[in-house]
Every structure is written in C-alpha cells, then in structure tokens.
Design an enzyme around this catalytic site. Structure first.
Site, mmCIF file in Angstrom:
data_model
loop_
_atom_site.group_PDB
_atom_site.id
_atom_site.type_symbol
_atom_site.label_atom_id
_atom_site.label_comp_id
_atom_site.label_asym_id
_atom_site.label_seq_id
_atom_site.Cartn_x
_atom_site.Cartn_y
_atom_site.Cartn_z
ATOM 1 N N GLY A 7 46.814 -9.780 136.684
ATOM 2 C CA GLY A 7 47.339 -8.437 136.383
ATOM 3 C C GLY A 7 48.550 -8.127 137.231
ATOM 4 N N THR A 15 41.313 -5.927 145.443
ATOM 5 C CA THR A 15 40.161 -5.059 145.684
ATOM 6 C C THR A 15 38.964 -5.549 144.878
ATOM 7 O OG1 THR A 15 41.750 -3.259 145.898
ATOM 8 C CG2 THR A 15 39.428 -2.638 145.669
ATOM 9 N N ASP A 81 42.277 -14.488 143.103
ATOM 10 C CA ASP A 81 43.186 -13.349 142.936
ATOM 11 C C ASP A 81 44.545 -13.903 142.518
ATOM 12 O OD1 ASP A 81 44.997 -11.299 143.357
ATOM 13 O OD2 ASP A 81 44.342 -10.852 145.388
HETATM 14 N N1 LIG Z 1 40.429 0.948 140.203
HETATM 15 C C1 LIG Z 1 40.931 1.490 141.318
HETATM 16 N N2 LIG Z 1 40.770 2.805 141.553
HETATM 17 C C2 LIG Z 1 41.295 3.373 142.654
HETATM 18 N N3 LIG Z 1 42.008 2.728 143.575
HETATM 19 C C3 LIG Z 1 42.196 1.413 143.387
HETATM 20 C C4 LIG Z 1 41.663 0.729 142.254
HETATM 21 N N4 LIG Z 1 42.031 -0.573 142.332
HETATM 22 C C5 LIG Z 1 42.769 -0.688 143.454
HETATM 23 N N5 LIG Z 1 42.863 0.487 144.091
HETATM 24 C C6 LIG Z 1 43.643 0.735 145.302
HETATM 25 O O1 LIG Z 1 45.014 0.479 144.956
HETATM 26 C C7 LIG Z 1 45.680 -0.263 145.972
HETATM 27 C C8 LIG Z 1 46.205 -1.574 145.411
HETATM 28 O O2 LIG Z 1 45.113 -2.395 145.027
HETATM 29 P P1 LIG Z 1 45.150 -4.006 145.192
HETATM 30 O O3 LIG Z 1 43.736 -4.476 144.997
HETATM 31 O O4 LIG Z 1 45.829 -4.386 146.479
HETATM 32 O O5 LIG Z 1 46.043 -4.421 143.944
HETATM 33 P P2 LIG Z 1 46.635 -5.852 143.551
HETATM 34 O O6 LIG Z 1 45.908 -6.900 144.358
HETATM 35 O O7 LIG Z 1 46.398 -5.987 142.081
HETATM 36 O O8 LIG Z 1 48.099 -5.784 143.865
HETATM 37 C C9 LIG Z 1 44.679 -0.428 147.099
HETATM 38 O O9 LIG Z 1 44.933 0.599 148.034
HETATM 39 C C10 LIG Z 1 43.305 -0.220 146.436
HETATM 40 O O10 LIG Z 1 42.370 0.338 147.313
HETATM 41 N N1 LIG Z 2 55.391 -15.530 141.406
HETATM 42 C C1 LIG Z 2 55.762 -14.370 141.987
HETATM 43 N N2 LIG Z 2 57.056 -13.973 141.937
HETATM 44 C C2 LIG Z 2 57.463 -12.826 142.501
HETATM 45 N N3 LIG Z 2 56.656 -11.997 143.172
HETATM 46 C C3 LIG Z 2 55.358 -12.355 143.243
HETATM 47 C C4 LIG Z 2 54.845 -13.531 142.651
HETATM 48 N N4 LIG Z 2 53.511 -13.579 142.891
HETATM 49 C C5 LIG Z 2 53.207 -12.492 143.611
HETATM 50 N N5 LIG Z 2 54.320 -11.757 143.819
HETATM 51 C C6 LIG Z 2 54.445 -10.541 144.638
HETATM 52 C C7 LIG Z 2 54.082 -9.246 143.980
HETATM 53 C C8 LIG Z 2 53.578 -8.409 145.134
HETATM 54 O O1 LIG Z 2 54.658 -7.781 145.816
HETATM 55 C C9 LIG Z 2 52.977 -9.434 146.089
HETATM 56 C C10 LIG Z 2 51.480 -9.540 145.986
HETATM 57 O O2 LIG Z 2 51.050 -9.409 144.643
HETATM 58 P P1 LIG Z 2 49.884 -8.352 144.235
HETATM 59 O O3 LIG Z 2 49.965 -8.248 142.747
HETATM 60 O O4 LIG Z 2 50.168 -7.072 144.932
HETATM 61 O O5 LIG Z 2 48.620 -8.979 144.718
HETATM 62 O O6 LIG Z 2 53.563 -10.682 145.739
#
Ligand SMILES: Nc1ncnc2c1ncn2[C@@H]1O[C@H](COP(=O)(O)OP(=O)(O)O)[C@@H](O)[C@H]1O
Ligand SMILES: Nc1ncnc2c1ncn2[C@H]1C[C@H](O)[C@@H](COP(=O)(O)O)O1
Length: 207
Positions: A7, A15, A81
């Site tokens: 995603g 998370t 992830d």
């Molecule tokens: N379904 C949700 N509802 C509320 N807060 C969320 C949810 N999913 C993630 N968060 C919060 O949003 C922020 C980004 O989530 P994260 O898991 O780091 O996203 P990603 O790994 O997809 O970039 C974190 O602060 C997390 O606690």
């Molecule tokens: N392949 C990628 N190219 C550019 N940026 C990337 C790539 N994979 C991850 N990222 C970036 C996007 C976010 O800033 C961080 C971590 O990803 P997240 O979706 O917040 O876990 O890395």
C-alpha cells in the site's frame, strides 16, 4: 505462510504488520527506512537520487525475500511490510513516468529487477491496504517523519493510481483488499479483528 502487506506511503502497513505478527506469533520483516542512506536526499532532490534509491531498495528487498524463503522452508510464518514488486511496478515506474528517472536509468533498473524476480517467490497472501489521499496525508502527518513533510499530493495521487492499476492485474496468488479509510486498528481492536477474520477466511476458508 507468508503474508505481504502492500500500500501507499502512510496507509498503515507497518502498524498492521506488527499487530499481525503479534497475533499470529510470526516473524515480521519491516522496510529499511531508518538506516536508508538515500531516502532523505531523495526527497530533497528526486531526479538526482532516484536511481540510487531504487537500487538500494531493490537490493534490500531482495535480501529480505531470500531470508523469508529460508524461514518458510523451516516452517515459520512471516509478515512482510511492502514487497519488491512495489519498488518496480509502483515507485520506479512512477518516477520514470513523472520524468524524475531517465529512460536510461529506468531500463538499467528494470534489467536488474528482471534478473532478480525469477528468484523471488510470491507471498501466499497479498494484503492491499487501500487508502484515499486524505487518510494518507493525515497518517503521514501523524507519523511526522521530517523528510516526508514536503511530499506533494500529486506524488501520492500518482502512486495511488499505480497501486490501483497494479492490484487490478495482480495474478501471482491470493489477494485481499482492505479499505482502511474508515478503519482504526490502532485504537479499535474490533477493526483489527475484522481484518484477521478476513485473512483467515481468504487463506484457510475460516471465519
Ligand atoms: N488504520 C489506522 N487508523 C489510525 N491510525 C493509523 C492506522 N494505520 C496507521 N495509523 C497511524 O498512521 C501512521 C502511519 O502508519 P504506518 O503504519 O507507519 O504506515 P505505512 O507503514 O503504511 O507507511 C502511524 O502513526 C500509525 O499509528
Ligand atoms: N521503491 C521506493 N522508491 C521510493 N520511495 C520508497 C520506495 N520504497 C519505500 N519508499 C519510501 C516511502 C516512504 O517515505 C518510506 C517508507 O515507506 P512507508 O510506505 O512509509 O512504509 O520509504
């Protein structure tokens, strides 16, 4: 068993990955973000650092897939992830189409990706977290990583478009799409339970 969570940036992958690993007592594989030597520079100047960052992520993700393969053959469960597929089909493709990665660098990158992908086994389940722009923006702000503060809405929109296109043609294995726009699995255990039920149902036919 191998579940990969995919995603857009801020969709909630990390998370959820941690929560599912805790629930199933499986190992979790997170992204190489905090020690990534290119990420901050990339957000400051994408054309300059796009190729370097993509090669770094590709290598890091490939190593992860080889590690996952070993754990799987030892009978262990794994939550991952983000996947190597997203690097190529979402991020690198978007950078190229947005004019931020030259055609020469992109073709070079794709050559590397093609060589590696034959050695990568797809996950048993791909779990796509679908989130609209307001949800992504809200969660990126909530996480408050310095270098992500200037991410443009257009960049997130383009990534979301690539995700939707890629997911609609995904055929490597089982796929579960979870709309997270109105889910809060941070505060609300019922929302997490709903996702776990759907995973069990998709993977094992249980509910
Ligand atoms: N379904 C949700 N509802 C509320 N807060 C969320 C949810 N999913 C993630 N968060 C919060 O949003 C922020 C980004 O989530 P994260 O898991 O780091 O996203 P990603 O790994 O997809 O970039 C974190 O602060 C997390 O606690
Ligand atoms: N392949 C990628 N190219 C550019 N940026 C990337 C790539 N994979 C991850 N990222 C970036 C996007 C976010 O800033 C961080 C971590 O990803 P997240 O979706 O917040 O876990 O890395």
């Amino acid at each position: 068993m191998h579940i990969a969570i995919v995603g857009n940036i801020g969709a909630g992958k990390t998370t959820l990955a941690n929560k599912l690993a805790h629930h199933f007592h499986w190992e979790v594989f997170l992204e190489d973000v905090d020690h990534n030597p290119y990420l901050k520079d990339f957000y400051d100047d994408m054309p300059r650092w796009a190729f370097h960052l993509q090669v770094y992520f590709l290598n890091s993700r490939f190593r992860q897939t080889q590690h996952i393969k070993k754990l799987q053959s030892a009978g262990k469960g794994v939550i991952q992830d983000r996947t190597i597929y997203e690097d190529a089909h979402i991020f690198a493709a978007n950078l190229n189409q947005s004019g931020l990665m030259t055609e020469r660098d992109y073709q070079n990158y794709l050559g590397l990706f093609e060589s590696m992908i034959s050695m990568v086994a797809p996950p048993d389940l791909l779990l796509y977290l679908r989130a609209d722009l307001p949800k992504l923006i809200q969660q990126i702000e909530k996480r408050n990583r310095d270098y992500e503060n200037n991410i443009k809405i257009e960049y997130l929109r383009n990534l979301n478009d690539h995700y939707e296109q890629w997911i609609s043609s995904y055929k490597y294995g089982k796929l579960l799409i979870v709309d997270v726009n109105h889910l809060d699995y941070v505060q609300n255990p019922e929302d997490l339970g709903t996702i776990i039920d759907r995973i069990n149902s998709t993977l094992f036919g249980l509910f």
